[in-house]
Scaffold this active site. Structure first.
Site, PDB file in Angstrom:
ATOM      1  CB  SER A   1       5.732   3.212   3.180  1.00  0.00           C
ATOM      2  OG  SER A   1       4.961   3.725   1.994  1.00  0.00           O
TER       3      SER A   1
ATOM      4  CG  LEU B   1      -7.756  -1.000   0.156  1.00  0.00           C
ATOM      5  CD1 LEU B   1      -7.638  -1.539  -0.512  1.00  0.00           C
ATOM      6  CD2 LEU B   1      -9.931  -1.720   0.150  1.00  0.00           C
TER       7      LEU B   1
ATOM      8  CB  CYS C   1       2.982  -2.209  -3.536  1.00  0.00           C
ATOM      9  SG  CYS C   1       4.066  -1.117  -2.801  1.00  0.00           S
ATOM     10  CG  ASN C   2       3.128  -0.446   0.854  1.00  0.00           C
ATOM     11  OD1 ASN C   2       3.068  -1.346   1.842  1.00  0.00           O
ATOM     12  ND2 ASN C   2       3.698   0.779   0.397  1.00  0.00           N
ATOM     13  NE  ARG C   3      -0.158   4.375   1.812  1.00  0.00           N
ATOM     14  CZ  ARG C   3      -0.147   3.902   2.431  1.00  0.00           C
ATOM     15  NH1 ARG C   3      -1.743   4.344   3.177  1.00  0.00           N
ATOM     16  NH2 ARG C   3       0.567   3.999   3.323  1.00  0.00           N
TER      17      ARG C   3
ATOM     18  CD  GLN D   1       4.823   4.172  -5.535  1.00  0.00           C
ATOM     19  OE1 GLN D   1       4.861   4.494  -4.530  1.00  0.00           O
ATOM     20  NE2 GLN D   1       4.872   2.831  -6.222  1.00  0.00           N
TER      21      GLN D   1
END
Length: 485
Positions: A103, A4, A46-48, A114
Site C-alpha cells: 500500500s 493496476l 484507493c491503491n489498486r 477490504q
C-alpha cells in the site's frame, strides 16, 4: 492475477477502474461467465484494482483484457498500466496486499478488511471456488501473522485517515477549529473520530436515504448531505471520503460561498472534489496520493520475518492444492477407500444440520465419545434431548463462514438441507485441513461416514464403492446378525 496500482498508475487512471457495490457484482459475473474461469475476486481500493482468478487453462484467458472489457475500458489505451502474475507470484502478491505491505501507507490496517470483504462479495455472487477461497483465507492468515510478529512501529502510520490527520496537524493547529466530513462509511467515521480526538468540532453529512442504523461518532454533529455547502461555509477544514461516482464538492458551488475552508482533503477514488478547486485562492486541496506520500523502509530483520511468513502460507496453499488434486484423481480412478478406525473419545466434531441424517450421525458420534457441537436453527427430538441433558452443544442458528476456524473440529459432518451451505462448509474445511463428510455429495468428502455394526468384541464399518446405500444397509444388517451370534 492482473491489475493496476499506485506504483504504475496515478489517481487519474486508478479512478477509471474503481469498482464498488453493484458495479463489482457486474464485473464478477461478466468474468465468471468465461467458461474457463472457476472462481474470481476483484479487489478495488484507493491503491489498486486487481482481478484474481482460478482458470482451467491459462492460455485461454487474458485477465487484463477481461478486466478492461468488463469495465468498458479500452485495453489498447490502458493495458500498459497493468501487471499480471501467475502461480506463486500471484499468491505472494496477494499476501503482501492483504498485509498492507504493497500500500501507499506501509502496513495500512484497513486493507485486510477490504480483502476479506472482496472475497465475501464474490462468494455472495457464487463466483468463488475452492482454489480462490483457500488462497484468500491463507493470505488473510498471513497478514494477521505479519501484524502479530512484526513490530507495529516498523509498519508506519497505519491507515489513510490517520495519515490525513497527521498531514493536517503539520499544516495548522486543529484544537478548537471546525471540520466537515462528507461520508459516513468506514473511512469517514475514522477521520471524524480522529479529528474529534484532536479537539475539533466535527460535522458529518448524512444522506436522507441512509438514516437507518448509522454509526455516528460520539460528540459529532450531523447535517443533511443536501445542506453540505452551508456547513462547509462555516468550516476551517473539509474532508470528503465517499464512494460516490459523482463530485461531492464542485468548484462553482465553492465560489458562491461567503467564506471558504482553508484546507480540503479528498480521500476518495474516484475523486470527490473537482480538481479545479485547487485554483481557488486561499484554498489548499490534497488528493489521496498527496496524503499518502509517506516513505518508509522496513528494518532488515522485519523483512526476513515477513518473507518467512509469506513463504509458509504460500507453501500451505500448494500443499493443499496438491492433496486436493491428488485425491480427486484417485477417486476418479479407483473408487477404493482405506478403512481407518479412529478413537473419537473427546475429539471435537461439528455437525451442521438437524434433520434425520444429522441426528443419526450425531448419535453415532456421541456413542463413540466425541465432543459434539450441532449448528442448526431447528433439530429433531434426539438433538433436542441430548442438548437438554448436556450431552452435546446445540447452537440454534445457520452455519456461518468462519465457524470451522472458530471451533477447530477434528471432524465436520455437513448434513444441512442446503447444498450451498454444505459446499461452503466443505470449502472452509478443505482450507483448514479438517476431515469432512458431506451428506449430499460424496465427491466433496475427504472421509466417509460408515454404517456401523458392533458387538462386545468387534466393531465394523461399511461403505459402498458405487454409492448404493440400500445395499450398504442390507449388508450392515447381515453383519450385525453375525456379530450377535
Amino acid at each position: 492475477m492482473a491489475g493496476l496500482d499506485h506504483k504504475r498508475a496515478d489517481l487519474r487512471v486508478r479512478e477509471k477502474f474503481s469498482v464498488t457495490g453493484e458495479k463489482s457484482r457486474c464485473v464478477l459475473s461478466a468474468i465468471k461467465d468465461n467458461g474457463n474461469v472457476g472462481g474470481c475476486v476483484v479487489i478495488s481500493t484507493c491503491n489498486r484494482t486487481e482481478l484474481y482468478a482460478s482458470v482451467r487453462d491459462s492460455g485461454d484467458f487474458e485477465p487484463s483484457q477481461a478486466l478492461c472489457a468488463s469495465l468498458g475500458r479500452d485495453y489498447g489505451e490502458f493495458g500498459h498500466f497493468f501487471t499480471e502474475r501467475t502461480g506463486r507470484q500471484a499468491m505472494e502478491h496477494l499476501c503482501r496486499v492483504a498485509s498492507g505491505l504493497d500500500s501507499q501507507i506501509l502496513g495500512d490496517d484497513q486493507v485486510i478488511t477490504q480483502v476479506r470483504e472482496a472475497l465475501e462479495l464474490s462468494r455472495g455472487q457464487n463466483c468463488t471456488d475452492s482454489y480462490i477461497e483457500t488462497m484468500f483465507k491463507l493470505a488473510v492468515q498471513s497478514a494477521k501473522a505479519i501484524k502479530t510478529n512484526v513490530a507495529l512501529k516498523s509498519l508506519g502510520t497505519g491507515s489513510v485517515p490517520r495519515q490525513a490527520v497527521e498531514k493536517l496537524k503539520g499544516i495548522c493547529p486543529l484544537t478548537g477549529r471546525s471540520a466537515v466530513v462528507i461520508g459516513n462509511g468506514k473511512m469517514g467515521r475514522l477521520v471524524s473520530e480522529l479529528l474529534l480526538a484532536e479537539g475539533m468540532r466535527v460535522t458529518v453529512t448524512l444522506r436522507e436515504y441512509k438514516k437507518g442504523n448509522l454509526q455516528i461518532p460520539e460528540h459529532a454533529e450531523t447535517v443533511n448531505y443536501s445542506q453540505r455547502y452551508a456547513a462547509i461555509e462555516k468550516a476551517d477544514i473539509v474532508v470528503s471520503a465517499t464512494t460516490s461516482p459523482h463530485f461531492t464538492i464542485c468548484c462553482d458551488e465553492l465560489l458562491k460561498l461567503a467564506r471558504l475552508p482553508e484546507v480540503i482533503v479528498d480521500l476518495a477514488v474516484p475523486r470527490d472534489v473537482e480538481l479545479s478547486a485547487r485554483g481557488i485562492p486561499g484554498v489548499t486541496l490534497f488528493t489521496i496520493d498527496e496524503i499518502t506520500d509517506e516513505k518508509h523502509d522496513l528494518p532488515l530483520e522485519s523483512l526476513h520475518v515477513i518473507e518467512e511468513i509469506i513463504a509458509e502460507h504460500v507453501e500451505k496453499y500448494y500443499k493443499w492444492a496438491t492433496v486436493k488434486e491428488g485425491t480427486a484423481a484417485k477417486r476418479a480412478g479407483s473408487g477404493r477407500f482405506f478403512p481407518l478406525f479412529i478413537d473419537m473419545q473427546g475429539r471435537k466434531a461439528l455437525v451442521l444440520g438437524g434433520g434425520n441424517i444429522a441426528q443419526r450421525r450425531t448419535k453415532i458420534l456421541a456413542d463413540f465419545g466425541a465432543d459434539i457441537t450441532v449448528i442448526s436453527p431447528v433439530a429433531g427430538e434426539y438433538i433436542e434431548r441430548a442438548s437438554a441433558s448436556g450431552a452435546i452443544i446445540w447452537l440454534k442458528r445457520e452455519y456461518e463462514e468462519g465457524d470451522l476456524a472458530d471451533f477447530e473440529p477434528f471432524l465436520l459432518v455437513a448434513a444441512t438441507d442446503s447444498r450451498k451451505a454444505n459446499h461452503a462448509a466443505m470449502e472452509e474445511a478443505a482450507g483448514l485441513g479438517i476431515l469432512v463428510s458431506v451428506a449430499d455429495h460424496s465427491g466433496e468428502c475427504s472421509c466417509f461416514f460408515p454404517a456401523i455394526a458392533e458387538s462386545d468384541a468387534f466393531v465394523a464399518g461399511l461403505i459402498s464403492k458405487n454409492g448404493d446405500h440400500g445395499s450398504v444397509k442390507q449388508m450392515a444388517e447381515r453383519l450385525r446378525g453375525l456379530l450377535d451370534q
